[in-house]
Motif scaffolding. Structure first.
Motif, short mmCIF file in Angstrom:
data_model
loop_
_atom_site.label_atom_id
_atom_site.label_comp_id
_atom_site.label_asym_id
_atom_site.label_seq_id
_atom_site.Cartn_x
_atom_site.Cartn_y
_atom_site.Cartn_z
N THR A 9 -22.07 -69.61 -10.81
CA THR A 9 -21.14 -70.74 -11.38
C THR A 9 -21.71 -72.07 -10.99
OG1 THR A 9 -19.17 -69.33 -11.52
CG2 THR A 9 -18.75 -71.71 -11.58
N ALA A 12 -24.96 -72.78 -12.55
CA ALA A 12 -24.56 -73.17 -14.05
C ALA A 12 -24.29 -74.48 -14.01
CB ALA A 12 -23.53 -72.38 -14.59
N VAL A 13 -23.40 -74.79 -13.07
CA VAL A 13 -22.84 -76.32 -13.34
C VAL A 13 -24.04 -77.10 -13.01
CG1 VAL A 13 -21.62 -78.13 -11.65
CG2 VAL A 13 -20.51 -75.99 -12.51
N LYS A 16 -26.10 -77.64 -16.22
CA LYS A 16 -25.35 -78.32 -16.97
C LYS A 16 -25.66 -79.68 -16.55
CE LYS A 16 -22.97 -78.97 -20.78
NZ LYS A 16 -23.62 -78.62 -21.95
N ASN A 150 -18.22 -74.84 -17.21
CA ASN A 150 -18.15 -73.75 -16.41
C ASN A 150 -16.81 -73.17 -16.00
OD1 ASN A 150 -21.14 -73.15 -16.68
ND2 ASN A 150 -21.01 -75.27 -16.20
#
Length: 398
Positions: A9, A12-13, A16, A150
């Motif tokens: 996570t 992914a953040v 992004k 996310n």
């Protein structure tokens, strides 16, 4: 209490965030123009740090992208031990919890420092300077969007819109748990935070960096290093302020004249001791206080010095404990200098401008610490952790 986000996570953040920075590039630069126009101060280094252009956005994107590719700094085993009674003992890295970053004028801190603290599993509190409010709020909006996409709480990154009084109150009586404070800015900001904080503070200290031109220096290297360290980026804490020239340097007069003429091309104000002031274009050093000062300006002080030992003593007395460099072809002298100068980074035949997380292989830095605990110099991702003991047993009692 926010439960530690999985590394998937967190990464992914960050990725992004890179995507959103690219998408909102024009908007960020436009909003930053408003902050620049509203800035009424006359501090050129502050203005330089406040400005966001395409190159700055590129750096922000590169920083979060690189962070996403790095190993998880949390849960790394540092030590293990099998007790005689059968217990298995581990010591592993752990996140601090909540990190408050207080900073002046640098919207890139809202991405880069926050990114490092976030990747190492911390909740982030950001308190930027009023001069960069609009730029910062725009970037925090992007953080929130990246978190929401996310499935993570926007509480992981929070912006504190406090004035000085409210900031002082928060430092003295935090309304939420704060585990670590990182002030990024000038000496006044750092002193303010140290005075009022009730939890540990990492001091990202002042520069006031020195170059010592030893009597066996390669003069071309000396010239190149001094000009780069002084003029490449005057607002950086790794920029050069002071030059010490060995009295026995070969071709000393020719070297000093060349140095003055090169510095004058960049409009650098040159201050000199009684030996250097006799050269044209040099002003007198009015008091020893000058040696303590970090200039953050096109300004330099130059003095002659008797020996490596004298240079070491002078640097240890006056410098900010940040960076220092010796220019010499003599390896033994370099070794003595590097072992005895009390700065976070020591250089031999290279510019002080490399004291930077990206340049020293850390990928980026949260701060450049001039403290000796718990990490000195650039604080990278792998340093922004504390540790915890994990002990596994099956009923052992002592």
């Amino acid at each position: 209490m926010n439960t530690l986000l999985s590394i998937e996570t967190r990464n992914a953040v960050l990725l992004k965030m890179a995507e959103l920075l690219e998408k909102e590039r024009a908007a960020i630069i436009e909003i930053n123009k408003g902050d620049l126009e509203a800035y009424k101060g006359d501090d050129i280094s502050m203005y330089d740090r406040l400005k966001v252009n395409d190159a700055k956005v590129d750096e922000m994107i590169a920083s979060v992208t690189h962070l996403a590719s790095q190993e998880d700094p949390v849960g790394v085993e540092r030590f293990s031990f099998k007790h005689d009674n059968g217990m298995q003992v581990y010591n592993k890295t752990a996140s601090f919890g909540t990190v408050l970053i207080i900073y002046e004028s640098r919207p890139d801190v809202t991405v880069e420092a926050a990114g490092i603290a976030f990747k190492s599993g911390n909740k982030i509190l950001l308190k930027g300077g009023k001069e960069s409010t609009n730029s910062n709020l725009k970037i925090v909006d992007l953080w929130h969007e990246a978190l929401k996409v996310n499935g993570a709480s926007t509480e992981w990154v929070e912006y504190l819109q406090f004035n000085r009084t409210e900031t002082q109150e928060f430092l003295e009586k935090p309304t939420q748990k704060v585990d670590l404070i990182v002030p990024r800015g000038g000496e006044r900001l750092i002193a303010f935070v140290k005075k009022h904080a009730t939890c540990p503070v990492i001091i990202s200290g002042r520069g006031n960096n020195f170059v010592y031109v030893h009597k066996e220096a390669d003069l071309d290297i000396a010239l190149k290093v001094i000009i780069n360290a002084k003029t490449a980026k005057i607002s950086a804490c790794n920029a050069l302020d002071k030059v010490l020239i060995d009295v026995n340097l070969q071709n000393k007069e020719h070297f000093i004249k060349s140095l003055i003429s090169e510095l004058k091309k960049f409009d650098v104000q040159i201050l000199g001791d009684e030996n250097v002031v006799k050269f044209e274009g040099v002003e007198t050093i009015e008091s020893d206080e000058i040696w303590y000062q970090e200039f953050l300006d096109f300004k330099i002080a130059i003095a002659e010095i008797g020996s490596t030992q004298d240079a070491i003593a002078m640097i240890n007395k006056y410098s900010g404990g940040h960076s220092s460099s010796i220019i010499t072809t003599n390896e033994d002298e370099a070794k003595v200098f590097m072992e005895n100068v009390d700065t976070a980074a020591v250089y031999h035949n290279a510019s002080t401008r490399f004291t930077d997380g990206g340049q020293l292989g850390l990928g980026g830095e949260l701060a450049i610490s001039t403290d000796k605990l718990h990490q000195r110099g650039p604080i990278g991702l792998q340093h922004l952790v504390t540790n915890k003991w994990y002990v596994h047993g099956n009923g052992q009692i002592r």
